[in-house]
Write a protein that holds these residues in place. Structure first.
Motif, mmCIF file in Angstrom:
data_model
loop_
_atom_site.group_PDB
_atom_site.id
_atom_site.type_symbol
_atom_site.label_atom_id
_atom_site.label_comp_id
_atom_site.label_asym_id
_atom_site.label_seq_id
_atom_site.Cartn_x
_atom_site.Cartn_y
_atom_site.Cartn_z
ATOM 1 N N ALA A 56 0.820 -1.213 0.000
ATOM 2 C CA ALA A 56 0.000 0.000 0.000
ATOM 3 C C ALA A 56 0.853 1.262 0.000
ATOM 4 O O ALA A 56 0.541 2.223 -0.713
ATOM 5 C CB ALA A 56 -0.929 0.001 1.208
ATOM 6 N N ASP A 57 1.928 1.282 0.775
ATOM 7 C CA ASP A 57 2.775 2.475 0.818
ATOM 8 C C ASP A 57 3.407 2.755 -0.544
ATOM 9 O O ASP A 57 3.514 3.906 -0.962
ATOM 10 C CB ASP A 57 3.875 2.315 1.872
ATOM 11 C CG ASP A 57 3.319 2.345 3.276
ATOM 12 O OD1 ASP A 57 2.414 3.157 3.529
ATOM 13 O OD2 ASP A 57 3.779 1.555 4.109
ATOM 14 N N ILE A 74 10.811 -1.612 21.657
ATOM 15 C CA ILE A 74 9.948 -1.999 20.554
ATOM 16 C C ILE A 74 8.725 -1.089 20.554
ATOM 17 O O ILE A 74 8.031 -0.977 21.560
ATOM 18 C CB ILE A 74 9.530 -3.474 20.684
ATOM 19 C CG1 ILE A 74 10.770 -4.354 20.613
ATOM 20 C CG2 ILE A 74 8.531 -3.849 19.602
ATOM 21 C CD1 ILE A 74 10.509 -5.797 20.892
ATOM 22 N N PRO A 75 8.444 -0.413 19.418
ATOM 23 C CA PRO A 75 7.279 0.471 19.367
ATOM 24 C C PRO A 75 5.981 -0.315 19.497
ATOM 25 O O PRO A 75 5.848 -1.405 18.954
ATOM 26 C CB PRO A 75 7.373 1.136 17.997
ATOM 27 C CG PRO A 75 8.492 0.498 17.283
ATOM 28 C CD PRO A 75 9.198 -0.421 18.204
ATOM 29 N N THR A 76 5.035 0.253 20.220
ATOM 30 C CA THR A 76 3.775 -0.458 20.464
ATOM 31 C C THR A 76 2.694 -0.095 19.466
ATOM 32 O O THR A 76 1.788 -0.888 19.250
ATOM 33 C CB THR A 76 3.258 -0.148 21.882
ATOM 34 O OG1 THR A 76 3.106 1.261 22.020
ATOM 35 C CG2 THR A 76 4.225 -0.668 22.925
ATOM 36 N N ARG A 127 12.654 3.536 13.757
ATOM 37 C CA ARG A 127 12.185 2.310 14.415
ATOM 38 C C ARG A 127 13.275 1.244 14.439
ATOM 39 O O ARG A 127 13.349 0.452 15.366
ATOM 40 C CB ARG A 127 10.935 1.776 13.709
ATOM 41 C CG ARG A 127 9.778 2.770 13.671
ATOM 42 C CD ARG A 127 8.878 2.559 14.848
ATOM 43 N NE ARG A 127 7.865 3.592 14.964
ATOM 44 C CZ ARG A 127 6.580 3.363 15.000
ATOM 45 N NH1 ARG A 127 6.116 2.140 14.896
ATOM 46 N NH2 ARG A 127 5.735 4.357 15.154
ATOM 47 N N LYS A 128 14.120 1.228 13.422
ATOM 48 C CA LYS A 128 15.220 0.264 13.390
ATOM 49 C C LYS A 128 16.216 0.546 14.514
ATOM 50 O O LYS A 128 16.664 -0.364 15.205
ATOM 51 C CB LYS A 128 15.917 0.328 12.032
ATOM 52 C CG LYS A 128 16.963 -0.719 11.826
ATOM 53 C CD LYS A 128 17.505 -0.658 10.398
ATOM 54 C CE LYS A 128 18.475 -1.766 10.155
ATOM 55 N NZ LYS A 128 18.954 -1.747 8.762
ATOM 56 N N GLY A 132 -0.232 6.858 9.027
ATOM 57 C CA GLY A 132 -0.089 6.950 7.587
ATOM 58 C C GLY A 132 0.830 5.934 6.957
ATOM 59 O O GLY A 132 1.075 5.988 5.763
ATOM 60 N N ILE A 133 1.338 4.989 7.739
ATOM 61 C CA ILE A 133 2.226 3.964 7.189
ATOM 62 C C ILE A 133 1.556 2.614 7.386
ATOM 63 O O ILE A 133 1.158 2.246 8.477
ATOM 64 C CB ILE A 133 3.608 4.002 7.861
ATOM 65 C CG1 ILE A 133 4.281 5.322 7.520
ATOM 66 C CG2 ILE A 133 4.453 2.832 7.412
ATOM 67 C CD1 ILE A 133 5.663 5.482 8.046
ATOM 68 N N TYR A 134 1.454 1.862 6.285
ATOM 69 C CA TYR A 134 0.732 0.598 6.302
ATOM 70 C C TYR A 134 1.642 -0.618 6.239
ATOM 71 O O TYR A 134 1.184 -1.729 6.366
ATOM 72 C CB TYR A 134 -0.273 0.573 5.152
ATOM 73 C CG TYR A 134 -1.216 1.738 5.221
ATOM 74 C CD1 TYR A 134 -2.255 1.756 6.141
ATOM 75 C CD2 TYR A 134 -1.044 2.844 4.408
ATOM 76 C CE1 TYR A 134 -3.112 2.830 6.237
ATOM 77 C CE2 TYR A 134 -1.904 3.928 4.495
ATOM 78 C CZ TYR A 134 -2.930 3.919 5.404
ATOM 79 O OH TYR A 134 -3.773 4.990 5.506
ATOM 80 N N SER A 135 2.920 -0.419 6.039
ATOM 81 C CA SER A 135 3.862 -1.526 5.925
ATOM 82 C C SER A 135 4.297 -2.008 7.311
ATOM 83 O O SER A 135 4.776 -1.221 8.134
ATOM 84 C CB SER A 135 5.093 -1.082 5.132
ATOM 85 O OG SER A 135 6.092 -2.058 5.181
ATOM 86 N N HIS A 136 4.131 -3.288 7.548
ATOM 87 C CA HIS A 136 4.566 -3.869 8.816
ATOM 88 C C HIS A 136 6.085 -3.781 8.952
ATOM 89 O O HIS A 136 6.606 -3.562 10.037
ATOM 90 C CB HIS A 136 4.102 -5.322 8.904
ATOM 91 C CG HIS A 136 4.504 -6.003 10.165
ATOM 92 N ND1 HIS A 136 3.962 -5.681 11.391
ATOM 93 C CD2 HIS A 136 5.417 -6.975 10.408
ATOM 94 C CE1 HIS A 136 4.514 -6.426 12.328
ATOM 95 N NE2 HIS A 136 5.404 -7.223 11.751
ATOM 96 N N ARG A 137 6.783 -3.945 7.852
ATOM 97 C CA ARG A 137 8.245 -3.875 7.861
ATOM 98 C C ARG A 137 8.728 -2.505 8.313
ATOM 99 O O ARG A 137 9.682 -2.395 9.084
ATOM 100 C CB ARG A 137 8.781 -4.203 6.477
ATOM 101 C CG ARG A 137 10.269 -4.191 6.387
ATOM 102 C CD ARG A 137 10.727 -4.591 5.010
ATOM 103 N NE ARG A 137 12.165 -4.514 4.929
ATOM 104 C CZ ARG A 137 12.833 -4.513 3.817
ATOM 105 N NH1 ARG A 137 12.194 -4.610 2.677
ATOM 106 N NH2 ARG A 137 14.135 -4.426 3.823
ATOM 107 N N VAL A 138 8.099 -1.445 7.836
ATOM 108 C CA VAL A 138 8.494 -0.093 8.225
ATOM 109 C C VAL A 138 8.119 0.166 9.679
ATOM 110 O O VAL A 138 8.911 0.716 10.442
ATOM 111 C CB VAL A 138 7.844 0.957 7.300
ATOM 112 C CG1 VAL A 138 8.121 2.362 7.791
ATOM 113 C CG2 VAL A 138 8.340 0.790 5.876
ATOM 114 N N ASN A 139 6.924 -0.238 10.088
ATOM 115 C CA ASN A 139 6.471 0.017 11.460
ATOM 116 C C ASN A 139 7.292 -0.711 12.508
ATOM 117 O O ASN A 139 7.363 -0.277 13.653
ATOM 118 C CB ASN A 139 4.997 -0.338 11.603
ATOM 119 C CG ASN A 139 4.102 0.757 11.084
ATOM 120 O OD1 ASN A 139 4.343 1.927 11.338
ATOM 121 N ND2 ASN A 139 3.083 0.387 10.343
ATOM 122 N N THR A 140 7.921 -1.821 12.141
ATOM 123 C CA THR A 140 8.745 -2.548 13.102
ATOM 124 C C THR A 140 10.232 -2.284 12.912
ATOM 125 O O THR A 140 11.040 -2.828 13.652
ATOM 126 C CB THR A 140 8.492 -4.057 12.999
ATOM 127 O OG1 THR A 140 8.816 -4.495 11.680
ATOM 128 C CG2 THR A 140 7.067 -4.409 13.348
#
Length: 101
Positions: free
Chosen positions: A29-30, A68-70, A59-60, A75-83
């Motif tokens: 999606a992003d 670890i962010p909770t 986040r990295k 506006g960000i839909y990627s799990h990879r980016v959010n983690t």
């Protein structure tokens, strides 16, 4: 090696924002949102791309420090980016009840 790849990613994002988003978030999606924003105007595509890259590296670094962010970034839909690219391996074990082994 990390600094060189970051600089290379920034240069790619300056030239073509969706390619930088694809390198960080993958095809999702992003990436599609960034293509649409780049088609609508070159500046909105850049703003969105650099926001995704910023959140990914922030986040990295937090994950490497043990925090670890909770919540997902807005506006960000990627799990990879959010983690921050950290993958979970399902360390929670299912509890067995009576009669289960």
């Amino acid at each position: 090696m990390g600094v060189i790849s970051t600089v290379f990613l920034i240069l790619i994002t300056i030239l073509f924002p969706p390619l930088g988003v694809w390198a960080v978030a993958g095809c999702g999606a992003d990436f599609l949102i960034n293509i649409c924003l780049t088609v609508l105007g070159y500046l909105p595509g850049h703003v969105h791309a650099f926001y995704i890259i910023y959140v990914y590296y922030e986040r990295k670094e937090a994950a490497m420090a043990g925090a670890i962010p909770t919540r997902d970034a807005p506006g960000i839909y990627s799990h990879r980016v959010n983690t921050g690219g950290v993958r979970g391996y399902g360390t929670l074990q299912q509890q067995s009840g009576p009669g289960q082994v």
